[in-house]
Design a protein around this motif. Structure first.
Motif, short mmCIF file in Angstrom:
data_model
loop_
_atom_site.label_atom_id
_atom_site.label_comp_id
_atom_site.label_asym_id
_atom_site.label_seq_id
_atom_site.Cartn_x
_atom_site.Cartn_y
_atom_site.Cartn_z
N THR A 32 41.12 41.96 -70.62
CA THR A 32 41.12 40.58 -70.16
C THR A 32 39.76 39.93 -70.36
OG1 THR A 32 42.84 40.97 -68.51
CG2 THR A 32 41.38 39.11 -68.12
N THR A 33 38.68 40.67 -70.05
CA THR A 33 37.35 40.07 -70.06
C THR A 33 36.54 40.36 -71.32
OG1 THR A 33 36.46 41.98 -68.84
CG2 THR A 33 37.23 40.12 -67.55
N MET A 34 36.85 41.46 -72.03
CA MET A 34 36.07 41.77 -73.24
C MET A 34 36.18 40.66 -74.28
SD MET A 34 35.98 45.75 -74.37
CE MET A 34 37.72 45.83 -74.76
N ILE A 35 37.33 40.02 -74.34
CA ILE A 35 37.55 39.03 -75.40
C ILE A 35 36.75 37.74 -75.17
CG2 ILE A 35 39.52 37.80 -74.39
CD1 ILE A 35 40.82 38.02 -77.24
N THR A 36 36.24 37.52 -73.95
CA THR A 36 35.55 36.26 -73.68
C THR A 36 34.31 36.08 -74.56
OG1 THR A 36 34.32 37.31 -71.86
CG2 THR A 36 36.35 36.18 -71.29
N VAL A 37 33.56 37.16 -74.79
CA VAL A 37 32.37 37.06 -75.63
C VAL A 37 32.75 36.95 -77.10
CG1 VAL A 37 30.20 38.21 -76.26
CG2 VAL A 37 31.04 38.36 -73.93
N ALA A 38 33.94 37.44 -77.46
CA ALA A 38 34.38 37.42 -78.86
C ALA A 38 34.99 36.09 -79.27
CB ALA A 38 35.39 38.54 -79.10
N LEU A 39 35.27 35.19 -78.31
CA LEU A 39 35.97 33.95 -78.63
C LEU A 39 35.28 33.10 -79.70
CD1 LEU A 39 37.32 32.80 -75.15
CD2 LEU A 39 38.58 33.87 -77.02
N PRO A 40 33.95 32.88 -79.62
CA PRO A 40 33.32 32.06 -80.67
C PRO A 40 33.50 32.64 -82.07
CG PRO A 40 31.85 32.27 -78.78
CD PRO A 40 32.98 33.22 -78.55
N ALA A 41 33.40 33.96 -82.21
CA ALA A 41 33.56 34.59 -83.53
C ALA A 41 35.00 34.46 -84.02
CB ALA A 41 33.15 36.05 -83.46
N SER A 50 39.25 24.62 -79.56
CA SER A 50 39.16 25.26 -78.24
C SER A 50 40.53 25.33 -77.57
CB SER A 50 38.18 24.48 -77.35
OG SER A 50 36.86 24.61 -77.82
N LYS A 51 41.39 24.34 -77.82
CA LYS A 51 42.74 24.38 -77.26
C LYS A 51 43.52 25.55 -77.83
CE LYS A 51 43.69 19.54 -76.16
NZ LYS A 51 44.56 18.38 -76.47
N GLU A 52 43.41 25.73 -79.15
CA GLU A 52 44.16 26.82 -79.79
C GLU A 52 43.66 28.18 -79.33
OE1 GLU A 52 45.26 24.58 -84.02
OE2 GLU A 52 43.33 25.61 -83.78
N ILE A 53 42.35 28.33 -79.23
CA ILE A 53 41.80 29.63 -78.83
C ILE A 53 42.14 29.93 -77.37
CG2 ILE A 53 39.52 28.90 -78.01
CD1 ILE A 53 40.14 31.90 -80.28
N SER A 54 42.31 28.88 -76.55
CA SER A 54 42.62 29.12 -75.13
C SER A 54 44.02 29.72 -74.96
CB SER A 54 42.51 27.82 -74.32
OG SER A 54 43.48 26.89 -74.71
N TRP A 55 44.92 29.47 -75.95
CA TRP A 55 46.25 30.09 -75.89
C TRP A 55 46.16 31.60 -76.07
CZ3 TRP A 55 50.73 28.52 -74.10
CH2 TRP A 55 50.97 27.15 -73.97
N LEU A 56 45.15 32.06 -76.79
CA LEU A 56 44.95 33.50 -76.97
C LEU A 56 44.67 34.16 -75.62
CD1 LEU A 56 44.70 35.67 -79.24
CD2 LEU A 56 42.25 35.26 -79.21
N TYR A 417 36.64 21.64 -73.43
CA TYR A 417 35.89 21.92 -74.65
C TYR A 417 36.66 21.57 -75.93
CZ TYR A 417 32.47 24.33 -71.75
OH TYR A 417 31.50 24.61 -70.82
N ALA A 418 37.67 20.72 -75.79
CA ALA A 418 38.47 20.32 -76.95
C ALA A 418 37.62 19.63 -78.02
CB ALA A 418 39.61 19.40 -76.52
N THR A 419 36.58 18.92 -77.61
CA THR A 419 35.71 18.21 -78.56
C THR A 419 34.46 19.00 -78.90
OG1 THR A 419 34.65 17.03 -76.72
CG2 THR A 419 36.53 15.96 -77.79
N GLY A 420 34.42 20.25 -78.46
CA GLY A 420 33.26 21.09 -78.76
C GLY A 420 32.54 21.54 -77.50
N ILE A 421 31.77 22.61 -77.64
CA ILE A 421 31.03 23.15 -76.51
C ILE A 421 29.65 22.51 -76.47
CG2 ILE A 421 30.06 25.26 -75.51
CD1 ILE A 421 32.40 26.76 -76.76
N SER A 422 29.37 21.80 -75.38
CA SER A 422 28.11 21.06 -75.25
C SER A 422 27.73 20.96 -73.78
CB SER A 422 28.27 19.65 -75.85
OG SER A 422 29.23 18.92 -75.10
N ASP A 423 26.51 20.47 -73.52
CA ASP A 423 26.08 20.28 -72.14
C ASP A 423 26.96 19.26 -71.42
OD1 ASP A 423 23.94 22.04 -71.56
OD2 ASP A 423 22.61 20.87 -72.84
N ALA A 424 27.32 18.19 -72.13
CA ALA A 424 28.14 17.15 -71.51
C ALA A 424 29.50 17.69 -71.09
CB ALA A 424 28.32 15.99 -72.49
N ASN A 425 30.15 18.47 -71.97
CA ASN A 425 31.45 19.03 -71.63
C ASN A 425 31.34 20.12 -70.56
OD1 ASN A 425 32.72 17.34 -73.41
ND2 ASN A 425 32.83 18.83 -75.07
#
Length: 457
Positions: A32-41, A50-56, A417-425
């Motif tokens: 469950t948690t190991m994949i969190t660090v792998a998400l960007p790759a 980000s929407k598509e990856i969240s379904w994973l 994070y649909a529009t990207g990962i940033s400080d604002a989001n």
């Protein structure tokens, strides 16, 4: 139906028997948690939003939420050792094929098989402990819970270190030594099942389909919120939810015992509190590794080490909160966890791209302390309301509540994070989590006030 007269059977080696089960039990929280660090790759390789990856992430929780209670019942009927070994086999197959996935859909399919396999291990394992272990049974079950919590806590750190060496596929390969040792010990030291097939398991197919459908519809609706409120997905989600409730309410052997929740409002409110606490914790567990890597430009190893703060402090707080509740009741540990959570989430608004790492580490530590206090205190409060006969239903629904919280957190991740990962989001997500944290405060007073009427707070 499976015989319950297992206490007459002697386990060859109780220690190795427990190790075999513990190694299987850790696979679900670990993956469950190991994949969190792998998400960007993974997101970069398959060119996902980000929407598509969240379904994973969310699909894993939906499948787990369905199969954990289902397989728990199946193992009672068809043999717990058999189901346990089948679960290990499914995890092994999916862990071998997942790194070979040519696209997102294949990877999603492998994660689904993995979720089914890992979901078989906890209920079958706990069932075997209850059947074969007489001495210190509660202590053994508590030890298994610590194993599961520890593996979840260290998942991001393990993942971060391994990805540095072999990329995201290596997070699946780490399962193999665990599977192999667990299987060998299980074959050798877990007694063979004694099964009598006088009765067959009554499948609540309609209930299962309605549950999976309404969870998926809510997920779809939440994912689409960034584009505005879509009426038809909302209506469909509400309709399926109501259909599920009224159908299960009339079932003699329901998939989810909604009558238990309806008749025990105190317990239902505890589940709601647990869902909210899980949303905050898992949102951090899911979003911060991506934030560290894509905004602060840390490597996966450093991101994993940073996440250790959140998990380790949650673990450290757990025994402290347990002793606190034993001496002074439930209200103050729960209030402490809620208030500290508000402070931690609020401080997250001060974090930005140029913030020093020690400041972010401290914020995550504060959030970890909050989760440690809230999680164990909520669980202890739950079991103070239920009878021994109700503990099985209560613990199963608690796990379902955790998965609902995880699904909501992954939905929030996909939308924010649909529009990207940033400080604002990141700040937008923080505001939502701040609202969730404030909502928990009146819930603490409500539930503990009900407990106080029984002579304990």
């Amino acid at each position: 139906m499976m015989s319950d007269n297992h206490t007459e059977i002697k386990v060859k080696n109780p220690q190795l028997f427990i190790v075999a089960i513990a190694l299987g039990v850790i696979l679900n929280p670990l993956n469950t948690t190991m994949i969190t660090v792998a998400l960007p790759a993974i997101q970069s390789e398959f060119e996902l939003t980000s929407k598509e990856i969240s379904w994973l992430i969310a699909s894993y929780f939906i499948v787990s939420a369905i199969f954990l209670p289902l397989i728990g019942k199946l193992s009672d009927y068809y043999g717990r050792k058999r189901i346990f070994l089948l679960g290990l086999l499914l995890v092994g197959i999916s862990s071998f094929l997942a790194p070979l996935s040519p696209n997102m859909m294949v990877l999603l399919g492998m994660r689904t098989i993995q979720a089914v396999g890992t979901s078989a291990l906890y209920p079958a394992g706990i069932g075997m402990v209850r059947s074969y272990v007489e001495k210190n049974q509660n202590r053994v079950i508590a030890t298994l819970s610590v194993f599961a919590t520890t593996s979840a806590a260290f998942g991001p750190t393990i993942s971060g270190l391994l990805i540095q060496l072999g990329g995201w596929p290596v997070i699946f390969y780490v399962n193999f030594p665990v599977i192999l040792v667990s299987a060998l010990l299980a074959i050798r030291y877990i007694p063979n099942d004694i099964v009598t097939m006088k009765t067959k398991y009554k499948w609540d197919i309609v209930g299962i389909l309605l549950f999976g459908s309404f969870m998926s519809c809510w997920m779809f609706f939440l994912q689409a919120l960034e584009e505005g409120v879509k009426v038809w997905p909302l209506l469909l989600a509400v309709t399926l939810t109501l259909a599920f409730y009224f159908y299960e309410k009339k079932k003699a052997e329901p998939f989810i015992n909604v009558n238990f929740l309806r008749k025990n409002l105190n317990i239902s409110f505890i589940y709601v509190q647990y869902v909210l606490a899980t949303v905050v914790f898992f949102a951090m567990l899911l979003a911060m590794p991506a934030y560290f890597q894509m905004v602060l430009h840390l490597d996966s190893k450093t991101a994993g080490i940073m996440m250790l703060s959140l998990s380790v402090f949650a673990m450290m707080m757990t025994p402290i909160a347990t002793r606190w509740t034993e001496r002074h009741g439930f209200r103050f540990p729960l209030l402490f966890g809620s208030i500290v959570g508000i402070i931690g989430v609020g401080l997250l608004l001060t974090a930005h791209q140029s913030s020093p790492l020690y400041w972010l580490f401290m914020i995550l530590a504060i959030l970890g302390i909050s989760n440690g206090a809230l999680s164990i205190s909520s669980q202890n409060l739950l079991y103070s309301f239920v009878t021994k006969e109700q503990s099985g239903i209560a613990s199963g629904l608690l796990m379902t509540s955790r998965f609902i919280g995880n699904i909501l957190a992954s939905s929030l991740y996909g939308v924010v994070y649909a529009t990207g990962i940033s400080d604002a989001n990141k700040n937008s997500m923080t505001i939502v989590l701040l609202i969730v944290s404030f909502v928990m405060i009146p819930g603490v007073f409500f539930v503990t006030k009900r407990k106080a009427s029984e002579g304990e707070i």
